[in-house]
Design a protein around this motif. Sequence first.
Motif: not given
Length: 572
Positions: A182-185, A215-218, A222-226, A234-235
């Motif tokens: 969901e983040l790589a795409f 948008a990807l930064r947000r 918000a991704t808990p499993g990362l 990434a940020l």
Amino acid sequence: MVISLRRVWENQGITAKLRLSFALLFAIFLMGVGAGFVGLAVVRGAEADIVANLELRNGVLEMESQLERARRLYRDFLLQVPLVGFAQAQERYGQPALAAAARVIALSENLRRAMAAMPDGSDMAKRKIDMRFFTSTAKRFSQTLLSENELVILVADPETGLDTQIGAAVRQLGVCLEGQDELAFPAREIGVLLQQYQLSRQRPVMQTAVNKVEALRRRIAATPGLETARKTEALRLCDTFDKVAARLMDTATSMSANANDFALQARAVDPIAEDLRRITALEVERAKTRIGWATKLAGGIVLFSALLGLGCIFWVARLLHRAVTSRIVELTRYAGNVRDGHFGEAIDMAGSDEIGLLARALADMNGRIHDLVGGLEDKVRQRTLELDAKNRELDAKNQALAVLSLTDRLTSLCNRRRLDQVLSAEWRRAQRYGTPFSVIMIDLDNFKDVNDTFGHAVGDAVLVRVADILLAVVRETDVVGRFGGEEFLLVCPETTVEDARVLAEALRRELQDTDFPLVGRITASFGLADYEADPGPAALVARADKALYRAKQSGRNQVIVAPTTAAVSRTQ
């Protein structure tokens, strides 16, 4: 009779004396010889004009050629960069374009010097403004080209260019987000947009990419499993993309402005160059005509004057020297002394001719200049004193304005802007030298009830009184300010968490024991945090704010210290 003739001569004007003298000199043989020399000088001057105009014409043609060559090479450079690569395009087209631009600058300086040497009466001299505009525009074109090349290098350099930097950031972001579909795409979408921008250089494409990065930064945040490390990296890469993208868009704007300058300069230079070529050709023809008539005239005068005698030339020369030359020399010496500031010197020259009138006029002008200079010096001195006074007044007002911009209007404490400056400075110092420092967040308990019950005027009086208490209790090295509403922030440099706790307890007791008019006793809650390699001043203040929240939740009127990072990790 001789005396009478002398008086008549002295009473004649300069024009009459010259007419008589040249009438006599015209009768001598040497006058013809002089005419021959004059004709020769005219011929040589005309030949020099021809050479000068031909040089100007050649210079204009060469400058046009070099300008066109620089335009063509730079256009090919921009077209070939995507095809053959930056290095080869720079070698084949970029460097030759810069060499042509440097040649244009050198030619423009040569043309300026050539124009300065042109005779004042020539058509080219009358067009000096056009020539200056032509050379300055050509020089500006070359300077713009140099600036444009620097911008292209800034963008397209394969090692340090902005394209390389932003491409590396996107690739690293994709690697960092592998396994998170969901983040790589979105990261791959950003890469595709970046490639589109590098081909089209259209600002909306890059702006779309920046929006997707935001948008990807947000989503990353918000991704808990990362994992924390991957999330932080990434940020960081998202921030790098934003900074480089902003520089890319600004650089593209500058390159577009330079391209517009190229077009405007070409439209301005070409008509002037055509006009200059036409004028130089016309000047050459005129010089050739001058050579023809000067040669014929000099020959005729020489033949005619050969019939005249030589005897009267010395007598005429003596008369002219006494009546004109010696007096002009005296006037020149007097004018030079006046120029050097000797305004008190006088001149006494008799005669009713033009030179005598000029001598008297110069003497009157000298007196007037002396008076004007004295008055002007007084005015300059007075204006200087007035300007100094105005400057001092302006400096005082600027200093007062600077103090007001950093002070809370109600409590006279530091305002939020000043607190941010102090926090940033102390955080950088602690990060660099490892020195301790703490912050204390203070919030008055149930202050809303004070405003609701007694009114905002009483509430403001309470805030002012609390500010006075804080200033009285804190140390000289501490910085206290109003953080917002009834919240205060205390920055304690070189202070450990234990020392800060002691100071906070002293403040809490002082506030608790103070009797406020109309209101009575009020209390305050304290949140305390010390520097622990926080990522920024905002993070440190946030930890203190959380501790303050715990103090509020635990019953108010107490000091709570934010837990250390290690303690938080063990709890998790």
